[in-house]
Design an enzyme around this catalytic site. Sequence first.
Site, PDB file in Angstrom:
ATOM      1  N   GLN A  31       0.851  -1.201   0.000  1.00  9.76           N
ATOM      2  CA  GLN A  31       0.000   0.000   0.000  1.00  9.76           C
ATOM      3  C   GLN A  31       0.881   1.244   0.000  1.00  9.76           C
ATOM      4  O   GLN A  31       0.377   2.350  -0.113  1.00  9.76           O
ATOM      5  CB  GLN A  31      -0.879   0.012   1.258  1.00  9.76           C
ATOM      6  CG  GLN A  31      -1.817  -1.173   1.352  1.00  9.76           C
ATOM      7  CD  GLN A  31      -2.422  -1.276   2.747  1.00  9.76           C
ATOM      8  OE1 GLN A  31      -3.403  -0.614   3.072  1.00  9.76           O
ATOM      9  NE2 GLN A  31      -1.843  -2.105   3.589  1.00  9.76           N
ATOM     10  N   ASN A  32       2.180   1.046   0.160  1.00 18.71           N
ATOM     11  CA  ASN A  32       3.074   2.196   0.291  1.00 18.71           C
ATOM     12  C   ASN A  32       3.334   2.854  -1.057  1.00 18.71           C
ATOM     13  O   ASN A  32       3.408   2.179  -2.080  1.00 18.71           O
ATOM     14  CB  ASN A  32       4.394   1.768   0.938  1.00 18.71           C
ATOM     15  CG  ASN A  32       4.178   1.241   2.344  1.00 18.71           C
ATOM     16  OD1 ASN A  32       3.104   1.455   2.910  1.00 18.71           O
ATOM     17  ND2 ASN A  32       5.155   0.556   2.903  1.00 18.71           N
ATOM     18  N   HIS A  44      -1.696   1.633  -4.052  1.00 19.47           N
ATOM     19  CA  HIS A  44      -2.085   3.037  -3.865  1.00 19.47           C
ATOM     20  C   HIS A  44      -1.211   3.996  -4.667  1.00 19.47           C
ATOM     21  O   HIS A  44      -1.111   5.170  -4.326  1.00 19.47           O
ATOM     22  CB  HIS A  44      -2.075   3.393  -2.371  1.00 19.47           C
ATOM     23  CG  HIS A  44      -3.132   2.672  -1.582  1.00 19.47           C
ATOM     24  ND1 HIS A  44      -3.089   2.519  -0.216  1.00 19.47           N
ATOM     25  CD2 HIS A  44      -4.275   2.056  -1.986  1.00 19.47           C
ATOM     26  CE1 HIS A  44      -4.168   1.835   0.181  1.00 19.47           C
ATOM     27  NE2 HIS A  44      -4.891   1.537  -0.871  1.00 19.47           N
ATOM     28  N   CYS A  79      -0.627  19.801 -17.448  1.00 19.98           N
ATOM     29  CA  CYS A  79      -0.322  18.673 -18.326  1.00 19.98           C
ATOM     30  C   CYS A  79       0.105  19.204 -19.695  1.00 19.98           C
ATOM     31  O   CYS A  79      -0.612  20.018 -20.296  1.00 19.98           O
ATOM     32  CB  CYS A  79      -1.566  17.804 -18.458  1.00 19.98           C
ATOM     33  SG  CYS A  79      -1.374  16.492 -19.671  1.00 19.98           S
ATOM     34  N   CYS A 106      -2.852  18.170 -22.337  1.00 21.07           N
ATOM     35  CA  CYS A 106      -4.236  18.692 -22.361  1.00 21.07           C
ATOM     36  C   CYS A 106      -4.422  19.957 -21.529  1.00 21.07           C
ATOM     37  O   CYS A 106      -5.499  20.546 -21.558  1.00 21.07           O
ATOM     38  CB  CYS A 106      -5.203  17.609 -21.883  1.00 21.07           C
ATOM     39  SG  CYS A 106      -5.141  17.348 -20.107  1.00 21.07           S
ATOM     40  N   GLY A 125       3.035  -4.474   8.960  1.00 16.06           N
ATOM     41  CA  GLY A 125       3.009  -3.025   9.175  1.00 16.06           C
ATOM     42  C   GLY A 125       1.818  -2.321   8.569  1.00 16.06           C
ATOM     43  O   GLY A 125       1.953  -1.205   8.072  1.00 16.06           O
ATOM     44  N   THR A 126       0.670  -2.951   8.628  1.00 12.56           N
ATOM     45  CA  THR A 126      -0.551  -2.250   8.180  1.00 12.56           C
ATOM     46  C   THR A 126      -1.613  -2.307   9.266  1.00 12.56           C
ATOM     47  O   THR A 126      -1.738  -3.328   9.956  1.00 12.56           O
ATOM     48  CB  THR A 126      -1.101  -2.825   6.856  1.00 12.56           C
ATOM     49  OG1 THR A 126      -2.305  -2.109   6.514  1.00 12.56           O
ATOM     50  CG2 THR A 126      -1.391  -4.321   6.906  1.00 12.56           C
ATOM     51  N   ASN A 147       3.543  -7.065  13.312  1.00 15.47           N
ATOM     52  CA  ASN A 147       3.163  -5.705  13.720  1.00 15.47           C
ATOM     53  C   ASN A 147       3.439  -5.598  15.218  1.00 15.47           C
ATOM     54  O   ASN A 147       3.128  -6.530  15.968  1.00 15.47           O
ATOM     55  CB  ASN A 147       1.652  -5.491  13.434  1.00 15.47           C
ATOM     56  CG  ASN A 147       1.259  -4.026  13.416  1.00 15.47           C
ATOM     57  OD1 ASN A 147       1.600  -3.267  14.312  1.00 15.47           O
ATOM     58  ND2 ASN A 147       0.528  -3.636  12.391  1.00 15.47           N
ATOM     59  N   PRO A 148       3.983  -4.485  15.695  1.00 16.06           N
ATOM     60  CA  PRO A 148       4.192  -4.363  17.150  1.00 16.06           C
ATOM     61  C   PRO A 148       2.871  -4.296  17.913  1.00 16.06           C
ATOM     62  O   PRO A 148       2.823  -4.641  19.093  1.00 16.06           O
ATOM     63  CB  PRO A 148       4.975  -3.052  17.318  1.00 16.06           C
ATOM     64  CG  PRO A 148       5.081  -2.419  15.978  1.00 16.06           C
ATOM     65  CD  PRO A 148       4.522  -3.350  14.940  1.00 16.06           C
TER      66      PRO A 148
END
Length: 243
Positions: free
Chosen positions: A95-96, A113, A141, A144, A181-182, A207-208
């Site tokens: 997701q990073n 993402h 851009c 366009c 980590g999510t 994960n902690p």
Amino acid sequence: MEVLSTARNICILTGAGVSAESGVPTFRDAQTGIWAQFRAEDLATPEAFARDPVRVWEWYGWRRSLIGQVEPNPAHRALAEWQSAFPGEWTLITQNVDGLHQRAGSAEVIELHGNILRTKCSSEDRVVEAWPETDEVPPCCPHCGAFLRPDVVWFGEMLPVDALGLAAEKSGSCDVFVCIGTSGLVYPAAGLPSHAKAMGAFLIEINPDPTPLSDLADTCLRGKAGLVLPELLASLRSAQKQP
Ligand code: BJW
């Protein structure tokens, strides 16, 4: 861990916690998280960009420069080494948006993402590599004339169809699915672990802290990814050496 030494098909899902030890803030840490300091509604939605494109462009410029100053950490490197040594099928879904997995050497990373280092046209959605030098903020851009924007997925936007389709396919066919980590709060990415589990995968969380995925997981490894992953890799290597 025996299930990992015998697995033929492993799928990994990473989130902001994997980059935390590089110095990239997570989103939802109560003190240091991005959403503890800024409102997502003001910065990470198409409506926010329509209301105040200058602010959104400049905020992403600040985050891009922060990411430009950091390095991949032992978690990114352990995942890249694990992938290159793994004899079966390996999938890394992230997701990073920081590109640190690729900088550590991971190949074929599925970016759900987007990537903050890329820029796209806000109207036609195409990636734009270069545009004429200008004082305009945001720049426009060259094809366009619409505003350029970061190539990331904001709230309320669809995820890239190919990336999400491939992530769903790989999650549904792996033997082991590892979430690292999510917080498991943002959909549709947060639905991938339950999809994998429903299709028969063994689910591991690194994960902690506990998350909504913890109850679903078969095993939770509590600790920082930069410590847990190198240890896991070392124990897999020593298990391989056993006769
Ligand atoms: C460590 C650690 C260490 C710390 N080691 N670990 C179903 C139900 C409910 C809501 C929805 C739903 N479906 C869709 C929604 C709406 C929405 C959503 O999910 N909202 C929820 C928040 C309620 N989803 C969307 O809008 C998505 N789009 C969509 O669904 O479109 C559908 C559609 C259909 C038809 C028409 C139009 C649309 C898009 C979501 C986009 C998310 N974007 C962001 C920003 C990206 C760009 C940017 O960077 O600015 O993505 S938000 C942010 O959250 C970012 C992340 O990728 C994402 C996930 O966060 P992550 O990675 O989990 O980070 P944290 O901070 O939450 O957690 C960090 C974890 O690490 C913690 O657990 C720590 O403990 C841990 N940690 N240190 C290991 N050292």
